[in-house]
Design an enzyme around this catalytic site. Structure first.
Site, PDB file in Angstrom:
ATOM      1  N   ALA A  70       0.837  -1.203   0.000  1.00  0.00           N
ATOM      2  CA  ALA A  70       0.000   0.000   0.000  1.00  0.00           C
ATOM      3  C   ALA A  70       0.868   1.248   0.000  1.00  0.00           C
ATOM      4  CB  ALA A  70      -0.922   0.006   1.217  1.00  0.00           C
ATOM      5  N   ASP A  71       0.255   2.345  -0.406  1.00  0.00           N
ATOM      6  CA  ASP A  71       0.905   3.644  -0.323  1.00  0.00           C
ATOM      7  C   ASP A  71      -0.161   4.678   0.011  1.00  0.00           C
ATOM      8  OD1 ASP A  71       3.633   4.943  -0.864  1.00  0.00           O
ATOM      9  OD2 ASP A  71       2.216   6.302  -1.821  1.00  0.00           O
ATOM     10  N   THR A  72       0.215   5.659   0.799  1.00  0.00           N
ATOM     11  CA  THR A  72      -0.711   6.707   1.244  1.00  0.00           C
ATOM     12  C   THR A  72      -0.122   8.071   0.930  1.00  0.00           C
ATOM     13  OG1 THR A  72      -1.499   5.298   3.044  1.00  0.00           O
ATOM     14  CG2 THR A  72      -1.939   7.660   3.251  1.00  0.00           C
TER      15      THR A  72
END
Length: 193
Positions: A70-72
């Site tokens: 994931a990346d935010t």
């Protein structure tokens, strides 16, 4: 099947652990530079996908490997607010967010031998007005250094948040409802401890 979380983020680890789905972690590194005039949506989805692919490459000998990454990012209007490099930049970010709403985008990718699935979850976060004294206080807590947008909703930075519209866990770093639904579609379910 073996689930791997391609992330060293303690927040993502803690969130995924809440599901009682067994997993191991992988340390992956990808180039997080923006490409040309890449839009925030394309950028965050690309990073999640590249992290999942890098993680899968490291465990590809495991026939049943499923890799989650994931990346935010924090987006104010069309600007991506990354992790602040110093106190001045951290202060600029909080002043820009003060009294306004912004969007937190978390994309996750799930890679198996047969496929890769990428999904993005957007959450609107509303900040109350923040004083200069609070900005200085927050810098000295030490929380800002590794946080996109220069704040952490799950800790002291949460005092600035007046409301959210969307997924709280996505703002922290992993949209649990969407991730669990996607994993269940692949036959991965929680197991009692």
């Amino acid at each position: 099947m073996t689930l791997y979380l391609a992330s060293t983020s303690p927040r993502r680890r803690e969130l995924l652990a809440q599901t009682d789905i067994k997993f191991s972690t992988l340390d992956v590194a990808v180039d997080e530079s923006l490409r040309g005039k890449e839009l925030p949506t394309a950028y965050v989805e690309r990073l999640a996908k590249e992290k999942a692919e890098a993680g899968f490459k490291s465990v590809q000998d495991d026939e049943g490997a499923i890799v989650l990454a994931a990346d935010t990012i924090v987006v104010l209007e069309e600007d991506i607010l990354g992790k602040p490099s110093d106190q001045s930049q951290a202060g600029q970010m909080l002043r820009a967010l003060s009294g306004r709403s912004h969007t937190v985008m978390t994309a996750f990718a799930i890679k198996t031998k047969e496929q890769i699935r990428v999904q993005r979850v957007n959450t609107t976060v509303f900040f109350r007005s923040i004083t200069s004294k609070e900005i200085d206080w927050y810098w000295h807590t030490g929380e800002q250094q590794d946080k996109a947008g220069g704040y952490g909703i799950q800790s002291k930075g949460g005092v600035f948040v007046s409301a959210i519209s969307g997924s709280y866990s996505a703002v922290v770093g992993l949209p649990l409802a969407e991730v669990v639904t996607a994993l269940q579609s692949l036959g991965v379910f929680p197991e009692p401890a």
